[in-house]
Scaffold this active site. Structure first.
Site, short mmCIF file in Angstrom:
data_model
loop_
_atom_site.label_atom_id
_atom_site.label_comp_id
_atom_site.label_asym_id
_atom_site.label_seq_id
_atom_site.Cartn_x
_atom_site.Cartn_y
_atom_site.Cartn_z
N GLY A 1 44.76 51.76 -43.22
CA GLY A 1 43.71 52.14 -42.28
C GLY A 1 44.25 52.70 -40.99
N GLU A 2 43.36 52.78 -40.00
CA GLU A 2 43.70 53.42 -38.73
C GLU A 2 44.81 52.68 -37.98
OE1 GLU A 2 41.33 55.22 -34.83
OE2 GLU A 2 40.30 53.92 -36.26
N THR B 1 35.45 44.28 -36.02
CA THR B 1 36.86 44.65 -35.98
C THR B 1 37.69 43.37 -35.94
OG1 THR B 1 37.19 44.65 -33.58
CG2 THR B 1 36.16 46.61 -34.53
N CYS B 2 39.01 43.51 -35.85
CA CYS B 2 39.85 42.31 -35.79
C CYS B 2 39.63 41.53 -34.51
CB CYS B 2 41.32 42.68 -35.94
SG CYS B 2 41.95 43.77 -34.64
#
EC number: 1.2.1.70
Length: 429
Positions: free
Chosen positions: A189-190, A49-50
């Site tokens: 995206g989310e 993830t980021c």
């Protein structure tokens, strides 16, 4: 059976390091298969993830250094540089770490809900790659259950706080009246969906969603009365945008200094607020050097997040206790499973001996022996056969000096204390 959780996150590595260790969605399947093949891992999953890149692995014999070396080689990094930012959790600690991550207890924003969905995606990709088996599969299911319990039974998820929320909070600080502002969201995206929801709820004047595919952008835009455009349309939209928030999976920057500089001239240097949530970054860092641009990376959101954490701190302790209990329970059940094969083999052996003695008894009855005599022989024969192998092995082990085998036998057969001492005393008298 040995579990390993290895990786870097927002607490141990800067965004510069994290973007170099990140995996794109297109890389994951091949990377997982290579990871298992080259590190002697039986099962593996990757969460990227980021804010973190983590490997979850099941190996017969733990070899964290081998896995770390693979990660460095895969991303063409210096091993010592990576080791300086990496952390390793083994067995019980690895299980507890996974559960803390899925519950949002290890997130930049305490209790943020997106991480559970990202964890589920990591599991789905690992299944697609064929790198999840029964052990890691059980661990993921236990992790999801633990996270669900934390969400249900604590207030950790109340007062929605997320990286998306933090980004919008920053925008509110810079633009006092968001209803007069226009926003450009890059990605579909989310995280961008959450940003769009927050901006829509705050009554932002106009929202534009730019994405690589117009279809994805349109689906998101329709939910919030926004406009959908392609990435190629970004330069034109920049001129109208007061707020730009980007979160894509692109390996290369989407916004460069030149494009923003041109937009500022056409805007007559009216300020633009930008948040780059992506890792790797979507917006070139040099953009932040421009006058009239307020550029924030995901690492800059810490202060905003700190303010929003206060309402969740009270629930964190209860959540930590639930996670610890869940991890302990999982390891107990997993260790119990380790005995299943042995117990199954022992039961099959007992049933084979029973069938042999039963067949003898049936023959004796058919030949006219009394039922009472046959029952006595059946009981004696079955007892002798069941005790033969354990007796032989116990004598052998004690003769070799393995006196711990006596204590183990007493516990295993529930003989009670003093059983071995009394029998020894009788033989010595």
């Amino acid at each position: 059976m040995a579990f390993l959780a290895l990786g870097i996150n927002h607490k141990t590595a800067s965004v510069d390091v994290r973007e170099r260790v990140a995996f794109t969605p297109e890389q994951l399947v091949e990377a997982l298969q290579q990871l298992c093949r080259l590190t002697d891992s039986r099962e593996a999953a990757i969460l990227s993830t980021c804010n973190r890149s983590e490997l979850y692995i099941e190996q017969e014999h733990l070899s964290a250094d081998v896995v770390l070396r693979w990660l460095a080689d895969y991303h063409h990094l210096d091993l010592d540089d990576l080791r300086a930012s990496a952390y390793v959790h083994e067995d019980d600690a690895a299980v507890r770490h996974m559960m803390r991550v899925a519950s949002g207890l290890d997130s930049l924003v305490l209790g943020e809900p997106q991480i559970l969905g990202q964890m589920k995606s990591a599991y789905a990709v690992a299944r697609e790659a064929g790198t999840v088996g029964p052990l890691l599969g059980r661990l993921f299911q236990a992790t999801f259950n633990s996270a669900k319990q934390v969400r249900t039974d604590t207030a950790i998820g109340e007062n929605p706080v997320s990286v998306a929320f933090a980004a919008v909070s920053l925008a509110k600080q810079i633009f006092s009246d968001l209803q007069r502002s226009q926003a450009l969201l890059i990605g579909a995206g989310e995280t961008i969906t959450l940003v769009a929801r927050h901006l829509h709820d705050l009554g932002v004047k106009r929202i534009v969603v730019a994405n690589r595919t117009l279809e994805r952008a349109s689906i998101l835009a329709e939910q919030f009365g926004a406009h959908a455009v392609l990435l190629a349309d970004i330069p034109a939209e920049l001129v109208r945008s007061d707020i730009v928030i980007s979160s894509t999976a692109s390996q290369l920057p989407i916004l460069g200094k030149g494009a923003v500089e041109s937009a500022l001239k056409l805007r007559k240097h009216k300020p633009i607020f930008m948040v780059d949530i992506a890792v790797p970054r979507d917006i070139e860092p040099e953009v932040g050097e421009l006058d009239d641009v307020y550029l924030y990376s995901v690492d800059d959101l810490h202060e905003v997040v700190a303010e929003n954490l206060k309402s969740r701190q009270g629930a964190a302790q209860a959540a930590e206790e639930m996670v610890s209990a869940g991890a302990d329970d999982f390891m107990v059940r997993l260790r119990e499973l380790a005995a299943v094969d042995v117990l199954k083999a022992y039961r099959q052996q007992g049933e084979r001996l029973r069938d042999e003695e039963l067949l003898k008894a049936q023959r004796l009855l058919a030949n006219g022996s009394s039922a009472e005599d046959v029952l006595v022989q059946l009981a004696r024969g079955l007892t002798n056969k069941l005790l033969h192998a354990p007796s032989v092995q116990l004598k052998k082990l004690t003769a070799e000096g393995r006196l711990d085998a006596l204590a183990m036998a007493q516990e295993l057969f529930a003989l009670g204390e003093g059983a071995s001492d009394s029998s020894s005393d009788k033989k010595l008298q």
